[in-house]
Design a protein around this motif. Structure first.
Motif, PDB file in Angstrom:
ATOM      1  N   GLY A   1      20.665  35.462 110.780  1.00  0.00           N
ATOM      2  CA  GLY A   1      21.033  34.304 111.355  1.00  0.00           C
ATOM      3  C   GLY A   1      20.620  33.649 112.291  1.00  0.00           C
ATOM      4  O   GLY A   1      19.634  32.101 112.380  1.00  0.00           O
TER       5      GLY A   1
ATOM      6  N   GLU B   1      16.928  33.197 110.129  1.00  0.00           N
ATOM      7  CA  GLU B   1      16.892  31.991 109.127  1.00  0.00           C
ATOM      8  C   GLU B   1      18.114  31.493 109.414  1.00  0.00           C
ATOM      9  O   GLU B   1      19.020  32.792 108.717  1.00  0.00           O
ATOM     10  CB  GLU B   1      16.635  33.127 107.593  1.00  0.00           C
ATOM     11  CG  GLU B   1      15.307  32.955 107.853  1.00  0.00           C
ATOM     12  CD  GLU B   1      14.141  32.395 107.195  1.00  0.00           C
ATOM     13  OE1 GLU B   1      15.055  31.467 107.143  1.00  0.00           O
ATOM     14  OE2 GLU B   1      13.578  32.265 107.116  1.00  0.00           O
ATOM     15  N   PRO B   2      18.061  30.455 109.872  1.00  0.00           N
ATOM     16  CA  PRO B   2      20.083  30.008 109.993  1.00  0.00           C
ATOM     17  C   PRO B   2      20.815  29.778 108.720  1.00  0.00           C
ATOM     18  O   PRO B   2      21.908  30.069 108.678  1.00  0.00           O
ATOM     19  CB  PRO B   2      19.982  28.614 110.450  1.00  0.00           C
ATOM     20  CG  PRO B   2      17.653  28.858 111.087  1.00  0.00           C
ATOM     21  CD  PRO B   2      17.657  30.252 110.622  1.00  0.00           C
ATOM     22  N   TRP B   3      20.327  29.560 107.543  1.00  0.00           N
ATOM     23  CA  TRP B   3      20.958  29.647 106.028  1.00  0.00           C
ATOM     24  C   TRP B   3      21.550  31.070 106.433  1.00  0.00           C
ATOM     25  O   TRP B   3      21.926  30.908 104.936  1.00  0.00           O
ATOM     26  CB  TRP B   3      19.832  28.952 104.778  1.00  0.00           C
ATOM     27  CG  TRP B   3      19.129  29.413 104.544  1.00  0.00           C
ATOM     28  CD1 TRP B   3      17.480  30.174 105.372  1.00  0.00           C
ATOM     29  CD2 TRP B   3      18.186  30.728 103.461  1.00  0.00           C
ATOM     30  NE1 TRP B   3      17.004  30.608 104.463  1.00  0.00           N
ATOM     31  CE2 TRP B   3      17.561  31.327 103.634  1.00  0.00           C
ATOM     32  CE3 TRP B   3      19.812  30.571 102.827  1.00  0.00           C
ATOM     33  CZ2 TRP B   3      16.825  31.791 102.378  1.00  0.00           C
ATOM     34  CZ3 TRP B   3      19.551  31.683 101.784  1.00  0.00           C
ATOM     35  CH2 TRP B   3      18.184  32.011 101.648  1.00  0.00           C
ATOM     36  N   LEU B   4      20.806  31.933 106.033  1.00  0.00           N
ATOM     37  CA  LEU B   4      21.734  33.269 106.125  1.00  0.00           C
ATOM     38  C   LEU B   4      22.566  34.103 106.880  1.00  0.00           C
ATOM     39  O   LEU B   4      22.612  34.726 107.490  1.00  0.00           O
ATOM     40  CB  LEU B   4      20.251  34.287 106.357  1.00  0.00           C
ATOM     41  CG  LEU B   4      19.701  33.741 104.952  1.00  0.00           C
ATOM     42  CD1 LEU B   4      18.402  34.860 104.981  1.00  0.00           C
ATOM     43  CD2 LEU B   4      20.395  33.810 103.282  1.00  0.00           C
ATOM     44  N   ALA B   5      23.014  33.074 107.730  1.00  0.00           N
ATOM     45  CA  ALA B   5      23.951  33.953 109.051  1.00  0.00           C
ATOM     46  C   ALA B   5      25.177  34.131 108.379  1.00  0.00           C
ATOM     47  O   ALA B   5      25.695  34.313 109.104  1.00  0.00           O
ATOM     48  CB  ALA B   5      24.302  31.713 110.037  1.00  0.00           C
ATOM     49  N   TRP B   6      25.596  33.466 107.498  1.00  0.00           N
ATOM     50  CA  TRP B   6      26.608  34.661 106.672  1.00  0.00           C
ATOM     51  C   TRP B   6      26.441  35.558 106.913  1.00  0.00           C
ATOM     52  O   TRP B   6      27.569  36.637 106.987  1.00  0.00           O
ATOM     53  CB  TRP B   6      27.270  33.760 105.593  1.00  0.00           C
ATOM     54  CG  TRP B   6      25.619  33.671 104.315  1.00  0.00           C
ATOM     55  CD1 TRP B   6      24.279  32.793 103.881  1.00  0.00           C
ATOM     56  CD2 TRP B   6      25.512  34.855 103.588  1.00  0.00           C
ATOM     57  NE1 TRP B   6      23.821  33.691 102.869  1.00  0.00           N
ATOM     58  CE2 TRP B   6      24.737  34.646 102.639  1.00  0.00           C
ATOM     59  CE3 TRP B   6      26.336  35.620 103.481  1.00  0.00           C
ATOM     60  CZ2 TRP B   6      23.184  35.142 101.479  1.00  0.00           C
ATOM     61  CZ3 TRP B   6      26.106  36.685 102.240  1.00  0.00           C
ATOM     62  CH2 TRP B   6      24.664  36.678 101.397  1.00  0.00           C
TER      63      TRP B   6
END
Length: 78
Positions: A17, A20-25
């Motif tokens: 995350g 790649e903030p959109w993959l922080a999950w």
């Protein structure tokens, strides 16, 4: 020592995350977020105990924590 080992392990961990903030999950699912939060809370409790020991007078009077608390008291007087 256990707390320091946990911290060192986290410092060497890769946080998806962060890059790649959109993959922080992924950090949440892998448990990294929970481990960071738990370690932070444990460090906070430890440091609170250290400060409390020094404000109660049971800590060493010639150490770094004592100096920092003395500076804080001086700043509050000004």
């Amino acid at each position: 020592m256990e707390l320091t080992a946990r911290f060192e392990k986290l410092m060497g961990s890769f946080s998806v995350g962060t890059f790649e903030p959109w993959l922080a999950w992924i950090d949440w699912i892998s448990g990294l977020d929970a481990e960071v939060e738990n370690t932070k809370n444990d460090f906070d409790e430890f440091l609170e105990r250290v400060v409390q020991d020094h404000t109660d007078g049971s800590g060493d009077k010639n150490d770094f924590v004592h100096v920092l608390l003395a500076i804080q008291r001086e700043e509050h007087r000004v």
